[in-house]
Design an enzyme around this catalytic site. Structure first.
Site, short mmCIF file in Angstrom:
data_model
loop_
_atom_site.label_atom_id
_atom_site.label_comp_id
_atom_site.label_asym_id
_atom_site.label_seq_id
_atom_site.Cartn_x
_atom_site.Cartn_y
_atom_site.Cartn_z
N LEU B 168 9.35 -23.30 -13.92
CA LEU B 168 10.07 -22.10 -13.52
C LEU B 168 10.52 -22.37 -12.09
CD1 LEU B 168 7.79 -19.30 -15.00
CD2 LEU B 168 10.02 -20.06 -15.83
N PRO B 169 11.81 -22.62 -11.92
CA PRO B 169 12.29 -23.29 -10.70
C PRO B 169 12.36 -22.40 -9.46
CG PRO B 169 14.13 -22.84 -12.16
CD PRO B 169 12.90 -22.38 -12.88
N CYS B 170 11.23 -22.08 -8.89
CA CYS B 170 11.25 -21.29 -7.66
C CYS B 170 11.86 -22.10 -6.50
CB CYS B 170 9.85 -20.79 -7.30
SG CYS B 170 8.62 -22.08 -7.24
N HIS B 171 11.96 -23.42 -6.69
CA HIS B 171 12.58 -24.22 -5.62
C HIS B 171 14.07 -23.92 -5.50
CE1 HIS B 171 12.94 -26.65 -9.34
NE2 HIS B 171 14.09 -27.04 -8.84
#
Lengths: 165, 209
Positions: B168-171
């Site tokens: 889950l790409p919080c970046h």
């Protein structure tokens, strides 16, 4: 707070294996190890936080070993372990752990064998052992010292034992 | 004698037996459904990653810098202590991460278990999955997308506590001014991931101006 069970296997797997090997023949020792850890995994969430994990595991292993010994008592004493060849040359303890110790311990009367296995391989105190064996601490201590005496008389590496004790 | 004997390390024979027994034990525990969490550790260009899953799905991805042992302890506390290392588990997650790092996978398709997050954070974390590969959004934009435009700080916290980073790409969430904000794996890793996805990413240099 309980630690992940994986760490329990890593930390205590070896001691439980040594205890099982001191009580049972190789094949059944391995079965007892597996059954011990499966039973422990099942019961683990209910283990109190302050419990002595190794004593708990050795207690389970003891019950598994007793079951096995009741089912088939003669095999164990009749069995003679092959002389294991040296895995780690120059390490006498390794050679002993690989077989000679089991051979010597298995020749002892059952109670002495239990006490020595739990005391020296399981790392339990005589108080803890007396609980597992449902006897007094003094009796456990006596069986332990008789066992050591017996080993000194009959085991060819008595000198090694002196060094270890 | 007890201390000396207990201190005798495993012989090769014992090591071999224990390795076999352990393999069988994990197999039996799995088939008897006694495992609450299985995990494995995989190598990646950003360091070793801990992957942990429940029966429901992937429950945690952790960077090495978070301390894998500590994360496992937290999982024992929050999910359950019946945690075993199982190198034959999590094959899909391991493979998809490999493909992601080699640039051949842009979107993960894995069952996820977001039980570690509160409802609001779960909502934010799932929203992260909608930010396209190679693109970024600001914390404020994410807050708008979930219909809570004022909850910018709370969105920041949800990103900071994302239990499934990378997947889950919080970046892909930055500050409104384009600066990096924070990242659990460290800002270097955040930059590295953004550059992997978009080689033209400027590294959040807006912070300098």
């Amino acid at each position: 707070m309980q630690i992940p069970f994986e760490r329990i296997v890593q930390d205590h797997g070896l001691a439980v294996l040594r205890v099982c090997r001191a009580l049972l023949d190789e094949h059944r020792a391995q079965d007892a190890w597996s059954e011990t850890f499966l039973a422990a995994l099942k019961a683990y969430p209910d283990l109190p936080d302050d419990a002595n994990v190794q004593a708990w595991l050795v207690t389970i292993a003891h019950r598994k070993a007793i079951d096995e010994l009741r089912k088939n008592p003669s095999e164990v004493l009749a069995e003679v372990l092959p002389e294991t060849e040296v895995g780690q040359a120059g390490r006498p303890e390794a050679r002993i752990m690989d077989g000679e110790l089991w051979q010597a311990v298995k020749a002892l009367p059952q109670k002495q064998r239990f006490v020595l296995a739990y005391r020296y391989l399981g790392g339990l105190s005589y108080a803890q052992i007396s609980q597992i064996l449902s006897g007094s601490e003094a009796a456990a201590r006596r069986a332990g010292s008789d066992g050591i005496k017996n080993l000194r008389t009959h085991w060819k590496h008595a000198q090694m034992l002196e060094e270890l004790s | 004698m007890s201390e000396r004997t207990a201190a005798v390390p495993a012989t090769r024979d014992e090591e071999r037996i224990l390795a076999e027994l352990n393999k069988k034990f994990v197999h039996d525990a799995r088939s008897q459904q006694l495992i609450e969490i299985s995990y494995r550790i995989v190598d990646s260009p950003i360091g070793a990653l801990l992957l942990a899953s429940t029966e429901a799905g992937l429950v945690r991805v952790a960077f090495e810098t978070e301390g894998h042992e500590r994360i496992l302890e937290v999982l024992a506390h929050k999910v359950g202590p019946r945690i075993l290392k199982d190198d034959r588990s999590l094959d899909d997650a391991a493979r998809q991460l490999d493909q992601y790092f080699s640039g051949s996978l842009q979107e993960f398709s894995l069952p996820l278990d977001l039980r570690l997050s509160t409802e609001f954070r779960r909502q934010v974390q799932l929203e992260l999955g909608r930010i396209a590969y190679g693109r970024t959004q600001s914390y404020a934009q994410v807050a708008e997308h979930i219909g809570k435009p004022k909850a910018v700080r709370a969105v920041g916290s949800a990103c900071a506590t994302n239990p499934l980073p990378i997947v889950l790409p919080c970046h892909r969430v930055l500050r409104t001014d384009g600066s990096l904000g924070g990242y659990l794996g460290g800002l270097d890793v955040k930059t590295q991931l953004l550059k992997l996805e978009n080689p033209e990413f400027d590294g959040g240099e807006a912070t300098l101006f």
